[in-house]
Design a protein around this motif. Sequence first.
Motif, mmCIF file in Angstrom:
data_model
loop_
_atom_site.group_PDB
_atom_site.id
_atom_site.type_symbol
_atom_site.label_atom_id
_atom_site.label_comp_id
_atom_site.label_asym_id
_atom_site.label_seq_id
_atom_site.Cartn_x
_atom_site.Cartn_y
_atom_site.Cartn_z
ATOM 1 N N LEU A 146 0.978 1.203 -15.208
ATOM 2 C CA LEU A 146 1.249 -0.243 -15.280
ATOM 3 C C LEU A 146 1.784 -0.768 -13.955
ATOM 4 C CD1 LEU A 146 2.843 -0.569 -18.845
ATOM 5 C CD2 LEU A 146 0.555 -1.247 -18.113
ATOM 6 N N ALA A 147 2.661 0.006 -13.347
ATOM 7 C CA ALA A 147 3.208 -0.406 -12.056
ATOM 8 C C ALA A 147 2.111 -0.432 -10.997
ATOM 9 C CB ALA A 147 4.340 0.522 -11.639
ATOM 10 N N ARG A 148 1.198 0.550 -11.023
ATOM 11 C CA ARG A 148 0.089 0.591 -10.071
ATOM 12 C C ARG A 148 -0.821 -0.633 -10.260
ATOM 13 N NH1 ARG A 148 -1.177 5.066 -7.252
ATOM 14 N NH2 ARG A 148 -3.389 4.499 -7.279
ATOM 15 N N GLU A 149 -1.024 -0.988 -11.523
ATOM 16 C CA GLU A 149 -1.881 -2.151 -11.805
ATOM 17 C C GLU A 149 -1.260 -3.437 -11.234
ATOM 18 O OE1 GLU A 149 -3.776 -4.509 -15.656
ATOM 19 O OE2 GLU A 149 -2.959 -2.470 -15.910
ATOM 20 N N ARG A 150 0.077 -3.574 -11.363
ATOM 21 C CA ARG A 150 0.749 -4.755 -10.817
ATOM 22 C C ARG A 150 0.628 -4.796 -9.294
ATOM 23 N NH1 ARG A 150 4.639 -3.616 -14.857
ATOM 24 N NH2 ARG A 150 5.953 -2.520 -13.349
ATOM 25 N N LEU A 151 0.792 -3.624 -8.656
ATOM 26 C CA LEU A 151 0.684 -3.576 -7.203
ATOM 27 C C LEU A 151 -0.737 -3.888 -6.739
ATOM 28 C CD1 LEU A 151 2.874 -0.399 -6.546
ATOM 29 C CD2 LEU A 151 3.429 -2.751 -5.884
ATOM 30 N N GLU A 152 -1.747 -3.371 -7.459
ATOM 31 C CA GLU A 152 -3.138 -3.663 -7.111
ATOM 32 C C GLU A 152 -3.438 -5.158 -7.257
ATOM 33 O OE1 GLU A 152 -5.183 -1.125 -9.752
ATOM 34 O OE2 GLU A 152 -4.935 0.693 -8.517
ATOM 35 N N GLU A 153 -2.838 -5.785 -8.293
ATOM 36 C CA GLU A 153 -3.019 -7.236 -8.486
ATOM 37 C C GLU A 153 -2.433 -8.016 -7.318
ATOM 38 O OE1 GLU A 153 -3.823 -11.024 -9.958
ATOM 39 O OE2 GLU A 153 -4.701 -9.053 -10.403
ATOM 40 N N ARG A 154 -1.267 -7.576 -6.829
ATOM 41 C CA ARG A 154 -0.650 -8.261 -5.698
ATOM 42 C C ARG A 154 -1.455 -8.086 -4.426
ATOM 43 N NH1 ARG A 154 2.484 -8.090 -9.552
ATOM 44 N NH2 ARG A 154 4.506 -9.155 -9.759
ATOM 45 N N LEU A 155 -2.067 -6.914 -4.275
ATOM 46 C CA LEU A 155 -2.939 -6.700 -3.119
ATOM 47 C C LEU A 155 -4.172 -7.596 -3.184
ATOM 48 C CD1 LEU A 155 -2.685 -2.812 -2.717
ATOM 49 C CD2 LEU A 155 -2.055 -4.530 -0.992
ATOM 50 N N ARG A 156 -4.716 -7.800 -4.377
ATOM 51 C CA ARG A 156 -5.873 -8.692 -4.533
ATOM 52 C C ARG A 156 -5.483 -10.130 -4.189
ATOM 53 N NH1 ARG A 156 -7.051 -5.338 -9.025
ATOM 54 N NH2 ARG A 156 -5.958 -6.764 -10.450
ATOM 55 N N LEU A 157 -4.306 -10.550 -4.696
ATOM 56 C CA LEU A 157 -3.831 -11.903 -4.388
ATOM 57 C C LEU A 157 -3.612 -12.075 -2.898
ATOM 58 C CD1 LEU A 157 -1.260 -12.439 -7.304
ATOM 59 C CD2 LEU A 157 -3.414 -13.648 -6.979
ATOM 60 N N GLU B 17 0.827 -1.212 0.000
ATOM 61 C CA GLU B 17 0.000 0.000 0.000
ATOM 62 C C GLU B 17 0.858 1.259 0.000
ATOM 63 O OE1 GLU B 17 -2.382 -0.595 3.437
ATOM 64 O OE2 GLU B 17 -3.937 -1.740 2.354
ATOM 65 N N LYS B 18 1.979 1.216 0.707
ATOM 66 C CA LYS B 18 2.885 2.363 0.722
ATOM 67 C C LYS B 18 3.448 2.634 -0.668
ATOM 68 C CE LYS B 18 7.008 4.110 3.102
ATOM 69 N NZ LYS B 18 8.051 3.820 4.125
ATOM 70 N N ARG B 19 3.869 1.556 -1.362
ATOM 71 C CA ARG B 19 4.385 1.725 -2.722
ATOM 72 C C ARG B 19 3.301 2.204 -3.675
ATOM 73 N NH1 ARG B 19 7.074 -3.566 -4.758
ATOM 74 N NH2 ARG B 19 7.084 -2.280 -6.648
ATOM 75 N N LEU B 20 2.069 1.696 -3.481
ATOM 76 C CA LEU B 20 0.977 2.088 -4.367
ATOM 77 C C LEU B 20 0.684 3.588 -4.264
ATOM 78 C CD1 LEU B 20 -1.220 1.159 -6.358
ATOM 79 C CD2 LEU B 20 -2.699 0.711 -4.384
ATOM 80 N N LYS B 21 0.730 4.135 -3.055
ATOM 81 C CA LYS B 21 0.476 5.567 -2.879
ATOM 82 C C LYS B 21 1.527 6.423 -3.578
ATOM 83 C CE LYS B 21 -1.921 5.144 1.561
ATOM 84 N NZ LYS B 21 -1.863 5.431 3.024
ATOM 85 N N ALA B 22 2.779 5.923 -3.584
ATOM 86 C CA ALA B 22 3.866 6.714 -4.157
ATOM 87 C C ALA B 22 4.041 6.465 -5.656
ATOM 88 C CB ALA B 22 5.172 6.392 -3.433
#
Length: 611
Positions: free
Chosen positions: A311-322, A301-306
Amino acid sequence: MHVVGVTTQQQVFVAAKDRKFRINEILVIEDPDLGYPKGEVVETYAYNRSIPMGFDKALVDEQVLDALKTIGYDIGADEVNLAKVRLFEEAVQPIRTGARVREPVFAEVRDMLVKVAPASGMVLGVIRSTEPLAATLEPELRNLFMLGEGGRVIPQNGVPFIFDIRAMQQYPHIGIFGGSGSGKSFGLRVMLEELMKLGVPTLVFDPHYEMDFSERDERIPDAPTYTDKFVVVGIGRDVGIDFSTLTTREVENLLGAAGALTDAMANAVQTLHRRRDSVESFEARVSALAEALEEGRQGLEKRLKAEEDPLARERLEERLRLLAEYGNLPLASVRGILWRLARLKQAGLFAHNIAPIERALTAGKLVVVQGPLWVLQVFASSVISTLYHRRRDWRDARFKQRQAPYFPPFVIVTDEAHNFAPKGTEKPAKPILTEIAQEGRKYGVFLILATQRPTLLDETITAQLNTKVVFRTVRGTDIATIREETDLTPEEAGRLPYLRSGDAFVSSAVFGRTIPVRIRLAHTKSPHTVNPFDEWDDMRAREDDALLDVLLRHVPVYETALMDVLLDVNKTLGVSWDVAKLKSELDRLAQAGKLRKLPTPFCTMYDRPKA
């Protein structure tokens, strides 16, 4: 020849003065009241009263001696040849003592020895001790093969042993047992040649890379060629597993073959795998979850805010869903799955599919699958299951009068079978092999399993092998297992450690008794037939020839001027020698007579050998 001594309904003793008996030879007893019964010699003796060697209280008792005297034998002077003969069928009453005994003609024993014509069966070799029947053989049973005897090649010299492949419908599956050097692999090669001759679709798993049938044995000039009857495929090179067709259970089995799965890993596979997953999609999901578990929700979540890159945000959101869906899975288990999947991918297991195997089997060919043993175990589990169920689905559809794609009956063959279906241990291919051993006959799928250690083979499978070909076996535990699973007599079991290479006992429900066989010469040669010491000598000779070619460009070579020679040797031969190594090689070649070593006033010189 006469029957002597006490007789029973099962066995008699036969004496002869002018001939030796051969073990396993067939004799006819001229007792018309019992329909001229036939029997097989199971023990032989030569007896002389002057040198009894303790036999008087064993085979040669007083009743036997009295019978010999009655029919004209001079016990004091003659050497008496004796045989214990076991009847093929129990007589209704004891054999008449004194009855004459003779060798049969082939027509009298044909039904016992030959069950099918050579063109329709597997011609595996000659039945031992049937040489006297050769003269009365039918023309179609003569000159079928060559035999190896003491380093010589000789023509067929007895009744051929022909196995009726069609009888496997009633008596399925074959086991081939024998220790190292017994002729087991050679016998398996002969059997595969016969399957190719008959055009039987056959799937062979070859962990030793030896089942190639391209090179003919030059000792048999009229040997048939098999080049158009088989194909060799390599796992990762030609064939593999289509990951998208696997069930979750099959994925779990595959990963377990690459390394034992813990309960937590098995649970993770069941949780993460989805139907129709490709290997890429499954690996990406597991890898992404591993990264998410390692970084944790707060870090993601910290990385997603920054993060500003979409594309990078989409990858981070996918990892949060997993993480939200599978966050209860242990990180160590997820990483263990990744490691095992990477190992299978590195072996090339998912680079291809099994279409080449399917095409070859449908064309009636023999398919040899080669690869490292652990990869073969994994691949065998998948491919056998797929092909067996394709055959089974067609038969079931036909029974229910429905349409289904046709798939032919086929034979599954493997050497080192105890590694595929071991007793007391689970391996990937063991469940499907066990199922085929028990039910494959109904669907036209059969097993030929070869092993050096029958004791280590799964007992359920061993019990279903209705034909067992037993070569030389030394271990007591293996002999005991063979005794339990065959009808070998105590005398035959006692001979197992002393059989010559290529000799075997065939215990088969098809024949109803044990047949002693000498396996014929194979028409083709294994790639591993070269003696390793001959191979080493040949390699050294080639290396010497290559070195001499370079040295002879510089002769005479002086030991004080070796640098130019050394540079040429290193460049031409691709080696990294120093002067000391070159000097030792020059001395060795001189000692072998390939160069002349000559002293000069200033140094030693090396020159061409004298003509």
